[in-house]
Design an enzyme around this catalytic site. Structure first.
Site, PDB file in Angstrom:
ATOM      1  N   THR A   1       0.813  -1.216   0.000  1.00  0.00           N
ATOM      2  CA  THR A   1       0.000   0.000   0.000  1.00  0.00           C
ATOM      3  C   THR A   1       0.842   1.261   0.000  1.00  0.00           C
ATOM      4  O   THR A   1       2.012   1.252   0.365  1.00  0.00           O
ATOM      5  CB  THR A   1      -0.944   0.013   1.224  1.00  0.00           C
TER       6      THR A   1
ATOM      7  N   SER B   1      -8.245  -1.788   6.482  1.00  0.00           N
ATOM      8  CA  SER B   1      -7.716  -1.034   7.625  1.00  0.00           C
ATOM      9  C   SER B   1      -7.253   0.347   7.215  1.00  0.00           C
ATOM     10  O   SER B   1      -6.724   1.098   8.034  1.00  0.00           O
ATOM     11  CB  SER B   1      -6.510  -1.770   8.211  1.00  0.00           C
TER      12      SER B   1
ATOM     13  N   GLU C   1      -6.732  -8.169  -3.231  1.00  0.00           N
ATOM     14  CA  GLU C   1      -7.418  -7.543  -2.096  1.00  0.00           C
ATOM     15  C   GLU C   1      -8.393  -8.474  -1.391  1.00  0.00           C
ATOM     16  O   GLU C   1      -8.674  -8.308  -0.200  1.00  0.00           O
ATOM     17  CB  GLU C   1      -8.188  -6.306  -2.585  1.00  0.00           C
TER      18      GLU C   1
ATOM     19  N   GLU D   1      -3.066  -4.327  -2.221  1.00  0.00           N
ATOM     20  CA  GLU D   1      -2.978  -5.265  -1.082  1.00  0.00           C
ATOM     21  C   GLU D   1      -1.526  -5.689  -0.851  1.00  0.00           C
ATOM     22  O   GLU D   1      -0.722  -4.895  -0.468  1.00  0.00           O
ATOM     23  CB  GLU D   1      -3.944  -6.411  -1.289  1.00  0.00           C
TER      24      GLU D   1
ATOM     25  N   GLY E   1       0.428  -0.354   5.553  1.00  0.00           N
ATOM     26  CA  GLY E   1       0.826  -1.250   6.635  1.00  0.00           C
ATOM     27  C   GLY E   1      -0.229  -2.240   7.075  1.00  0.00           C
ATOM     28  O   GLY E   1      -0.207  -2.696   8.227  1.00  0.00           O
ATOM     29  N   GLY E   2      -1.188  -2.592   6.202  1.00  0.00           N
ATOM     30  CA  GLY E   2      -2.211  -3.559   6.602  1.00  0.00           C
ATOM     31  C   GLY E   2      -2.897  -3.079   7.863  1.00  0.00           C
ATOM     32  O   GLY E   2      -3.183  -1.892   8.016  1.00  0.00           O
TER      33      GLY E   2
END
Ligand code: GLU
Length: 615
Positions: free
Chosen positions: A424, A488, A463, A444, A508-509
């Site tokens: 991301t 997130s 994703e 993703e 960063g997820g």
């Protein structure tokens, strides 16, 4: 295909003034993707800039330069954001691009309102509930390698539609003009840095599994060398096509059919050992894709109005709930270790609720108002012991019955399986009229699904791995056809006295949420400047037994937090070589129209912040 000619477009700025934005098309002929030792500009990364008249911060100097040029030519923040995002699609192709999705948050200076666009990928209509169960074994696919590198996890991309809608709603440039700077970079090339090479190496096996990906990103059987120039003429041609024919060149017709084809019959190399399950994307899914305009998730924090992304992202509600819990404590009067203990505990509580309640609101009734209610936060704070870390996972709260009064302790919690990754990219823009954009976009995983669309120079996302892997009836994030997987991403704009004060976001997820939260706490409570707040070492508590932390965080606070009952483990996972959390960008808006643009001083090879009129 004919190349774009030099264009002069008369446009109307956000302030109502007519401006002429001069954008240069792409004069050079198409060349094969190649590496040469030619030096190209701009490569200098400066993560800090102060000034007036407009500002931009991204992870990449080319993208920041593209956005800055638009701002200087009289474009507004939305124009610059799209120009920069399209450039990130070229220079950060493993993190973002038209094969992915994202969330766009916009403060409109004229109306004083914050608006958001949900450009998240959707599950194809033919995707079955049990899509992530291997038909051969009846067991869930492994996350790695099966789901990560697959057609099965490719969602209908939303990024191009987001750019188009943002420009149509609030921009002054046409989509063609906003794409022009990026097209130029794709054609003339950009200088490969350590981060680009390392990300390619991290993906070598996956990329080598697909003919078209191998050709583009492993051109001589190796990742492009640092210092060489990487060109992507196929992507330049694709941007040209979109510039000429609009989004329908992507969402309908030949390219749409090609994307569907690749997803449903992945074009693997003969000798790959990767399983690469097929997916379900159809041309119809692409034709029917729509960006959602929606209300921001809003909360207040110590006199600030905090606007984040509402579901399908969990960013706004989770950051907001944690802030509401923290607002009950005077963090500024605490030692840094005590304040960080509160930060970690509040984050765990908010993550418990994220897992139980948040999914795509078109499919699930998400109690956004209740999750962001101060009385609810008061009740959640009952589970925060200022002197001791709770045993994780902590239980979710009950949004249906709360009064803010502490009762007996609640049941044990469950940890939400975290399948989000750490790719991301994020950007922040402010313009001379005071409009602000915070935009997080992604494919993703770093490298997405690993599949480049043949002849088009961009990667398709993976994703749908953000859905829960196993189907459970009450799970708000279970797979359903047409649904958006929970995200997130937390693009956030903070107002003070009704005016923008700070805009920030990060990749960063699921650590995006903790990064945004921690930077806000650092800035608002712990007396740091915005550049210190971003540079400070990070830790993430996502309702798991241990806290993921950067080595510098463990070195500084490990002993004190361990004494409070936290277990800290170094960040880093199977996919990345770096033990880092996030790669934030931010702009702080101060008195006398001062703008402080900040990017990472070292993480992810450091970022690039620029202002129109430097001080
Ligand atoms: N897929 C993640 C999300 O939507 C973002 C991926 C990442 O940041 O690595 O939250």
């Amino acid at each position: 295909m004919p190349h774009l000619a030099r264009r002069v477009s008369a446009t109307v700025s956000a302030s109502g003034l007519a401006v002429a934005a001069v954008l240069v098309g792409s004069p050079a002929p198409a060349e094969p993707a190649s590496q040469t030792a030619v030096s190209q500009r701009p490569t200098v990364k400066d993560p800090f800039a102060v000034g007036t008249g407009g500002a931009i911060s991204t992870v990449d100097p080319e993208a920041s330069a593209a956005g800055l040029k638009v701002l200087k030519a009289g474009g507004n923040a939305v124009d610059a954001a799209v120009a920069a995002a399209a450039t990130l699609g070229v220079t950060e192709p493993y993190s973002a691009g038209i094969g992915g999705g994202g969330y766009f948050v916009y403060y409109n200076a004229e109306s004083g309102k914050v608006r958001t666009l949900d450009g998240r990928e959707t599950a194809p209509m033919r995707m079955p509930d049990d899509a992530f169960i291997d038909p051969a074994t009846g067991k869930p696919y492994n996350f790695t390698p099966e789901l990560v590198t697959s057609g099965a996890s490719v969602g209908t991309p939303g990024t191009l539609a987001t750019w188009d809608k943002a420009l149509a709603n609030w921009g002054t440039l046409s989509l063609a003009d906003a794409l022009a700077p990026a097209t130029k970079v794709a054609r003339r090339g950009f200088r490969v840095d350590e981060t680009f090479r390392q990300q390619t190496l991290d993906n070598e096996v996956r990329f080598a599994a697909f003919k078209d990906t191998k050709k583009l990103f492993l051109p001589k059987g190796d990742a492009p060398a640092v210092g060489t120039v990487f060109r992507n003429p196929d992507l330049a041609e694709t941007y040209d096509l979109i510039a000429q024919r609009g989004t329908k060149a992507f969402y309908r017709g030949k390219l749409a059919r090609l994307m569907s084809d690749v997803v449903r019959k992945p074009r693997t190399t003969k000798n790959t050992a990767l399983p690469v399950p097929a997916g379900w994307l159809t041309a119809r899914d692409l034709r029917d894709y729509r960006v959602r305009s929606q209300k921001a998730a809003r909360t207040t924090y110590r006199g600030h109005d905090v606007y984040g992304m509402a579901p399908s992202s969990s960013g706004g509600t989770t950051v907001g709930e944690a802030l509401n819990i923290l607002e009950r404590y005077d963090l500024s009067a605490m030692t840094p270790e005590q304040a960080l203990h509160h930060y970690l505990e509040a984050s765990a509580l908010a993550f418990a609720d994220r897992g139980k309640y948040v999914g795509d609101p078109a499919y699930v009734d998400v109690p956004v108002k209740r999750l962001l209610d101060d009385t609810y936060a008061a009740e959640r704070a009952c589970s925060l012991d200022p002197a001791k870390a709770a045993t994780k996972p902590v239980a979710a709260g009950d949004v249906t019955a709360y009064d803010g009064v502490c009762g007996p302790a609640t049941a044990e919690g469950t940890t939400d399986a975290d399948t989000e990754n750490i790719s991301t990219t994020n950007l922040t823009v402010a313009d001379q009229w005071g409009n602000v954009v915070e935009y997080t976009l992604t494919i993703e995983q770093t490298g997405g699904s690993g599949m480049v669309v043949p002849g088009h120079g961009f990667l398709l996302n993976n994703e749908l791995t953000d859905f829960s892997t196993v189907y459970a009836a009450g799970d708000p994030n279970r797979i359903q056809p047409g649904k958006r997987p929970r995200s997130s991403m937390s693009p956030t704009i903070v107002l003070k006295d009704g005016k923008p004060f700070l805009a920030l976001g990060s990749p960063g997820g699921s650590t995006i949420i903790t990064t945004v939260l921690q930077v806000l706490v650092n800035r608002i409570d712990l007396g740091m400047t915005i550049e210190e707040a971003i540079a400070a070492p990070r830790a993430a508590q996502r309702n798991t037994a241990s806290v993921t932390a950067e080595p510098a965080f463990i070195a500084a606070y490990g002993p004190a937090l361990t004494a409070l009952g936290h277990t800290l483990v170094p960040a880093g996972d199977a996919f990345t070589s770096a033990a880092e959390i996030g790669a934030a960008t931010a702009i702080e808006l101060g008195p006398r129209k001062r703008m402080t643009a900040v990017a990472e001083p070292s993480r992810r090879g450091k970022g690039s912040a620029k202002v129109v009129d430097p001080r």
